[in-house]
Design a protein around this motif. Structure first.
Motif, short mmCIF file in Angstrom:
data_model
loop_
_atom_site.label_atom_id
_atom_site.label_comp_id
_atom_site.label_asym_id
_atom_site.label_seq_id
_atom_site.Cartn_x
_atom_site.Cartn_y
_atom_site.Cartn_z
N CYS A 177 54.82 54.64 60.16
CA CYS A 177 53.86 54.89 59.08
C CYS A 177 53.76 56.38 58.77
O CYS A 177 53.70 56.77 57.60
CB CYS A 177 52.49 54.31 59.43
SG CYS A 177 52.41 52.52 59.32
N VAL A 217 48.54 50.49 54.53
CA VAL A 217 49.25 49.67 55.51
C VAL A 217 48.32 48.56 55.97
O VAL A 217 47.11 48.75 56.09
CB VAL A 217 49.79 50.51 56.70
CG1 VAL A 217 48.67 51.14 57.50
CG2 VAL A 217 50.71 49.70 57.58
N ALA A 231 53.66 48.03 54.62
CA ALA A 231 53.14 49.24 53.99
C ALA A 231 53.44 49.18 52.50
O ALA A 231 54.50 48.66 52.09
CB ALA A 231 53.77 50.48 54.60
N PRO A 247 45.50 49.29 61.53
CA PRO A 247 46.38 50.45 61.38
C PRO A 247 45.67 51.75 61.75
O PRO A 247 44.45 51.85 61.62
CB PRO A 247 46.77 50.43 59.91
CG PRO A 247 45.68 49.67 59.25
CD PRO A 247 45.18 48.67 60.25
N GLU A 273 46.64 56.11 57.52
CA GLU A 273 46.37 55.75 56.12
C GLU A 273 46.23 56.98 55.30
O GLU A 273 45.91 58.01 55.73
CB GLU A 273 45.10 54.91 56.01
CG GLU A 273 45.35 53.51 56.52
CD GLU A 273 44.50 52.46 55.84
OE1 GLU A 273 44.02 52.68 54.72
OE2 GLU A 273 44.33 51.42 56.41
#
Length: 164
Positions: A23, A37, A59, A161, A164
């Motif tokens: 990510c 995500v 994502a 998650p 972000e």
């Protein structure tokens, strides 16, 4: 600027950390403030290869990269995180699959979009619905019409998650 969705999966070398690191790397491909995500889900591996369960997510982000340039970037991230391509549906440190690129239909020797197996895979559909519940696929199928409780029951929430 294209809206894209990428499936993430890992079942080796601390899968949750692998997804977190992926990510972070995907953020570098995303236009500012466009990255989201899904939660992370545990799923049973596909195929007949004995291996640990996977951790999966999806994502979504906007990017200036063309489809093949994005594919190259995704494969570079996989390689940086130790991906070795030895066995189809075998264990892996990281798998990044380009699911959707805007509303485009792409069918080349290197890339098929929408991703060929996404409609049958709970570990793609459920996390995709987390971040894009109103999504309409390029063939005008609402994502919501592909979801049902049995698909949701195939997954176990692993973690929310962190990036972000």
């Amino acid at each position: 600027m294209a809206q894209v969705y990428v499936a993430l999966g890992a079942n080796l070398a601390d899968p949750i950390s692998q997804l977190n690191n992926a990510c972070e790397a995907l953020l570098s491909l995303a236009h500012a403030d466009s990255f989201s995500v899904s939660s992370y889900y545990r799923s049973v591996p596909m195929g007949d290869v004995e291996q640990p369960d996977y951790v999966n997510a999806v994502a979504g982000f906007q990017t200036m990269l063309a489809p093949i340039a994005l594919l190259d970037a995704l494969q570079s991230i996989e390689n940086q995180q130790g991906r070795v391509r030895e066995l189809r549906w075998g264990p892996r440190t990281l798998d990044l699959d380009l699911l959707l690129y805007d509303n485009q239909l792409i069918d080349t020797p290197r890339l098929t979009v929408p991703h060929y197996g996404m409609r049958e895979r709970s570990f793609v559909l459920v996390p995709l619905a987390d971040i894009a519940p109103e999504l309409i696929l390029p063939d005008n199928t609402p994502l919501s019409s592909l979801l049902n409780e049995s698909l949701r029951a195939e997954l176990v929430l692993a973690q929310a998650p962190t990036a972000e």
